[in-house]
Design a protein around this motif. Sequence first.
Motif, PDB file in Angstrom:
ATOM      1  N   VAL A  74       0.876  -1.171   0.000  1.00  0.00           N
ATOM      2  CA  VAL A  74       0.000   0.000   0.000  1.00  0.00           C
ATOM      3  C   VAL A  74       0.907   1.213   0.000  1.00  0.00           C
ATOM      4  CG1 VAL A  74      -1.777   1.300   1.231  1.00  0.00           C
ATOM      5  CG2 VAL A  74      -1.818  -1.217   1.260  1.00  0.00           C
ATOM      6  N   ILE A  75       0.607   2.180  -0.854  1.00  0.00           N
ATOM      7  CA  ILE A  75       1.387   3.405  -0.924  1.00  0.00           C
ATOM      8  C   ILE A  75       0.450   4.588  -0.719  1.00  0.00           C
ATOM      9  CG2 ILE A  75       1.223   3.354  -3.456  1.00  0.00           C
ATOM     10  CD1 ILE A  75       3.916   4.849  -3.507  1.00  0.00           C
ATOM     11  N   VAL A  76       0.799   5.477   0.209  1.00  0.00           N
ATOM     12  CA  VAL A  76      -0.036   6.632   0.547  1.00  0.00           C
ATOM     13  C   VAL A  76       0.842   7.878   0.545  1.00  0.00           C
ATOM     14  CG1 VAL A  76      -1.691   7.621   2.160  1.00  0.00           C
ATOM     15  CG2 VAL A  76      -1.394   5.127   2.063  1.00  0.00           C
ATOM     16  N   ARG A  77       0.584   8.795  -0.348  1.00  0.00           N
ATOM     17  CA  ARG A  77       1.305  10.061  -0.387  1.00  0.00           C
ATOM     18  C   ARG A  77       0.647  11.077   0.549  1.00  0.00           C
ATOM     19  NH1 ARG A  77       2.093   7.720  -5.337  1.00  0.00           N
ATOM     20  NH2 ARG A  77       4.187   7.950  -6.254  1.00  0.00           N
ATOM     21  N   ASP A  78       1.407  12.067   1.000  1.00  0.00           N
ATOM     22  CA  ASP A  78       0.907  13.102   1.919  1.00  0.00           C
ATOM     23  C   ASP A  78       0.227  12.448   3.122  1.00  0.00           C
ATOM     24  OD1 ASP A  78       1.747  15.252   0.256  1.00  0.00           O
ATOM     25  OD2 ASP A  78      -0.002  14.907  -1.024  1.00  0.00           O
ATOM     26  N   PHE A  79       0.942  11.510   3.751  1.00  0.00           N
ATOM     27  CA  PHE A  79       0.312  10.719   4.807  1.00  0.00           C
ATOM     28  C   PHE A  79       0.000  11.557   6.040  1.00  0.00           C
ATOM     29  CE2 PHE A  79       0.108   7.767   8.358  1.00  0.00           C
ATOM     30  CZ  PHE A  79      -0.761   6.808   7.848  1.00  0.00           C
ATOM     31  N   LEU A  80       0.937  12.374   6.489  1.00  0.00           N
ATOM     32  CA  LEU A  80       0.710  13.220   7.655  1.00  0.00           C
ATOM     33  C   LEU A  80       0.324  14.629   7.215  1.00  0.00           C
ATOM     34  CD1 LEU A  80       3.656  12.349  10.098  1.00  0.00           C
ATOM     35  CD2 LEU A  80       1.261  11.607  10.257  1.00  0.00           C
ATOM     36  N   PRO A  81      -0.463  15.339   8.021  1.00  0.00           N
ATOM     37  CA  PRO A  81      -0.681  16.763   7.734  1.00  0.00           C
ATOM     38  C   PRO A  81       0.648  17.493   7.623  1.00  0.00           C
ATOM     39  CG  PRO A  81      -2.151  16.003   9.469  1.00  0.00           C
ATOM     40  CD  PRO A  81      -1.192  14.883   9.216  1.00  0.00           C
ATOM     41  N   THR A  82       0.699  18.499   6.784  1.00  0.00           N
ATOM     42  CA  THR A  82       1.954  19.177   6.447  1.00  0.00           C
ATOM     43  C   THR A  82       2.717  19.657   7.680  1.00  0.00           C
ATOM     44  OG1 THR A  82       1.015  19.881   4.334  1.00  0.00           O
ATOM     45  CG2 THR A  82       2.954  21.065   5.122  1.00  0.00           C
ATOM     46  N   ALA A  83       2.023  20.257   8.633  1.00  0.00           N
ATOM     47  CA  ALA A  83       2.703  20.803   9.813  1.00  0.00           C
ATOM     48  C   ALA A  83       3.295  19.685  10.674  1.00  0.00           C
ATOM     49  CB  ALA A  83       1.730  21.650  10.625  1.00  0.00           C
TER      50      ALA A  83
END
Length: 337
Positions: A74-83
């Motif tokens: 499984v691949i997930v981009r932008d996993f965490l909120p930017t901050a």
Amino acid sequence: MSSMLAAPWWVAQLATGAKSFRDNPVIGSQRLNAMGLHAGRARLAHRLAWARRARLTAGLPAADREAFDRDGFVIVRDFLPTALFAALRDAVLAHRFDTREMRQGNTITRRIAIGPGFLRTVPAAQALLRDDRFRALCRYVGSFRSEPLHYIQTILTDSGAPDPDPQTNLHADTFHPTLKAWFFLNDVEEADGPFSYVPGSHRLTPARLAWEHARSLTAGTSEDFLSARGSLRVRAEELPGLGLPGAQRFPVPANTLVVADTCGFHARVAATRPSRRLELWSFSRRNPFVPWTGADLLSMPGIAERRIDAMWHIRDRFQNWAGQPWKPSGNKLVLDD
């Protein structure tokens, strides 16, 4: 006499995740494997893993489950909120940590244990480690309700060195399903040696089982040391015969999560320039022959976060017997040369 004394230990290892054809003459027995020993262990381990996974779907998005069941990752981009991502990355880059390193060919892998001391220094790491989706993915892919081992890992490659990195050859880590996860803290471009995976190779199809059986007959005497130790290598030209496509490469931006079953065929692509790949890396591998999903005492709070340091110290103490490839390498920044 020494073989007679060791025989019960070799036989007992059949009920564990032990995989070395070279170091265990029972696991590596050509006669027993011709009778189906290795293939039978693989078949049972996969059957139990999928049965456990069926009980570990809570909190897992349906799309993630479908992607994993189909592809093995499984691949997930932008996993965490930017901050949150920026806070984690900046804290990891800013501090010095006690490190350990291992060299394989032209590549050095540097690891920092994520334990109580690290979490006091980098509390932002909890944003990932306690994320519900991350934990659900680790449980499902690993097929256990266990806490993985977590590290900060730096892959430093000198593309001009003559000795190649053996991890750039497609391989399966072991004969049974197992978890690895990479949360990338910097961008990984094609030239940096990204992770690659053969989609669908985590499934024990009849073709894959026949391949495992055939390889088990010769692996113990293989000139490839890692294959002899149970991490079987596969050539790209063998994949069509297994009904598999070519390996998919993952050049990805920072803040991307990849979770994979590394009994599927995978590799680190050979870098074409000196590179540094920085990631929060997680790993979990339990006895594949237990039917239950939990009851892992080493995952208890207070124990789980101290396992890596304990494991390193035990192997330091008994390295003449158990081996210790991870050598202390000083107090460093994660991207130090």
